[in-house]
Structures are given as structure tokens and as C-alpha cells.
Design an enzyme around this catalytic site. Sequence first.
Site, short mmCIF file in Angstrom:
data_model
loop_
_atom_site.label_atom_id
_atom_site.label_comp_id
_atom_site.label_asym_id
_atom_site.label_seq_id
_atom_site.Cartn_x
_atom_site.Cartn_y
_atom_site.Cartn_z
N HIS A 1 0.85 -1.19 0.00
CA HIS A 1 0.00 0.00 0.00
C HIS A 1 0.89 1.25 0.00
O HIS A 1 2.03 1.21 0.48
CB HIS A 1 -0.90 0.01 1.24
CG HIS A 1 -2.06 -0.93 1.15
ND1 HIS A 1 -3.10 -0.92 2.04
CD2 HIS A 1 -2.35 -1.90 0.26
CE1 HIS A 1 -3.98 -1.85 1.71
NE2 HIS A 1 -3.54 -2.47 0.64
N GLU B 1 0.88 3.91 1.82
CA GLU B 1 1.35 4.35 3.13
C GLU B 1 2.55 3.53 3.61
O GLU B 1 3.49 4.08 4.19
CB GLU B 1 0.23 4.21 4.19
CG GLU B 1 -1.03 4.99 3.93
CD GLU B 1 -2.08 4.14 3.22
OE1 GLU B 1 -1.75 3.48 2.21
OE2 GLU B 1 -3.24 4.14 3.65
N CYS C 1 -2.22 -0.39 7.55
CA CYS C 1 -1.48 0.87 7.46
C CYS C 1 -1.60 1.67 8.74
O CYS C 1 -0.65 2.32 9.18
CB CYS C 1 -1.97 1.67 6.26
SG CYS C 1 -1.58 0.86 4.70
N CYS D 1 -6.13 1.74 5.93
CA CYS D 1 -6.74 0.48 6.37
C CYS D 1 -6.13 0.06 7.71
O CYS D 1 -5.26 0.76 8.25
CB CYS D 1 -6.51 -0.61 5.32
SG CYS D 1 -4.81 -1.22 5.25
#
Lengths: 147, 147
Positions: A56, A58, A89, A86
Site C-alpha cells: 500500500h 502508506e 497501514c 486500512c
Amino acid sequence: MKILFDDNYFMGQAIAEAKKAYLEGEIPVGAIITIDQRIIARAHNLSEKLNDVTAHAEMQAITSASNFLNSKYLSNCTIYVTLEPCVMCMGALFWSKIERIVYAASDPKSGFRKRKVLTHPKTKISYGIREDESSNLLKAFFRAQRE
Amino acid sequence: MKILFDDNYFMGQAIAEAKKAYLEGEIPVGAIITIDQRIIARAHNLSEKLNDVTAHAEMQAITSASNFLNSKYLSNCTIYVTLEPCVMCMGALFWSKIERIVYAASDPKSGFRKRKVLTHPKTKISYGIREDESSNLLKAFFRAQRE
């Protein structure tokens, strides 16, 4: 400086990252990390290209900023991300002790808020900045996927 | 085969990884991922060495197994980890749709259970396998840190 380089500006930079993801066929989410109004990390979602759920935006931005600062803690940093983080993260951001999280669009399905993930007591959170732009990009992506 | 290569055996392999972390001055947590009784990923915590809060054993094992399988989903895999996964790692395991999570020692402070993190409906969880060994290793590490 604050007039030129404000939350609106930095979220624009995160959206530029999200657009790169879009062009690569990835769910368009982008993130940048700043310290003292300076960008030290830029990343976009690469889960498909890398075949890796941990890729992801992040997560990559955290790794990149830590590498830049040579510190696993991001105590004086701000992350700008185009979508609500999410659980994974947010868990990573908790460990990083980041000072501030700014996100654009909410993610009522997989966002940390719905799952009631604890945020670090030292971390401040803002959201809704350039929300429509981010959310329209996501909608356009999923619409194109369905067609 | 199941007699030779059971949960006890595989957790022993995860503990061997945790011992590598211990020797490197890292919080001793190790993880391995298997598919059809075969180990496809081995990893240990490298947060200090890499200056990266995302470098938990589980995260690296997920990336490594996905790379090996060329798939971001680990649907038929089992992860053996010496300590109850944290929020970040459990978030990543959720996205991976892993079939089974086996952990040794519980982590009442930072484990996913306390934080009530959702597990994927397809994922089965077992714990307590070789718990004492894993927990003694962690205790020895933190005792040495204090001295």
C-alpha cells in the site's frame, strides 16, 4: 511558506501519486510524507505490480521516510494520503509514532475508523481535504474496471 | 508426512528464525509460511537493523511468500509465528486471505486480540504451540536489554 505549502498543496502531491497508480492499473491511492514542510517520501499503491498486499502507498512511504531520516520513528512527520488508511497501514502508522495523519476520502468499508483501530496518542488526524478529487479518481477506476 | 512435519515442527522453524533476531539484537520474533507442508518463506524481525517499523517478521514473510507464489493471495498457506501478530501484521494477513495462522506466545499488550482486529472469515487460527520456548526467548531478550 504555510500559505504556499499547506495541507491543500501537499494533498495535491499525494493525489499526483494516486494518478500514477491509476495509470498503472492499481487502485489509485497515493501518499507523501513531509517534515518541516518538506516532502521526504512519495509512494503509490503497487499491490498488483508487486503481487504484494503489503505494498500500500502508506507502507512504502513509511519505509521510504524512515530510510531517509535513518529513524524508525516519524515523530515530527505528517503523512498525506488520498484514502483513509486500512487496519494494516494504521497499525504501521501507530508504530511509527507519526505526528499527523491527513487523509482525503473516507473508506467506510476497509478504513481504520470502522474497524475501530487505535491511533497513537501522539498522532493528530485530519480528513476531508480534497476529498472529492480523491474519491472521483477511485470511482473512475472502479467504473473502468467493471466496463 | 504429517507425523514428521506437523505444527510442532514448523513452529520450531519459526523459533529458529526468532533466535536469529535475538542474536542480531532485534526483538526475537520469527515467522515462516508453508504451503502443502513445504516452507516457502522464512523471516525474522528486522525493525532495528532496517530502521523500519514495517519490518516485522510476518510482513517480510508475506512479501516473500507472495513473491515465491507470484500471487498476492496466500489462500492455501499457513503462517507460523512465534508471537501473536500485532494490528499491522493482522491487517496484512487479512488482505492476504491466508488459510491458517498459528502463533506460539500471546501478546496481551500489542496483540490483535486485545485490539479486537477482525480476522478474515476464511482464516483459521491456532495458538499456544511451543508457547513457553517463544515466550522464554522474549523474556531473556528484554532482561538482557534492561541489564
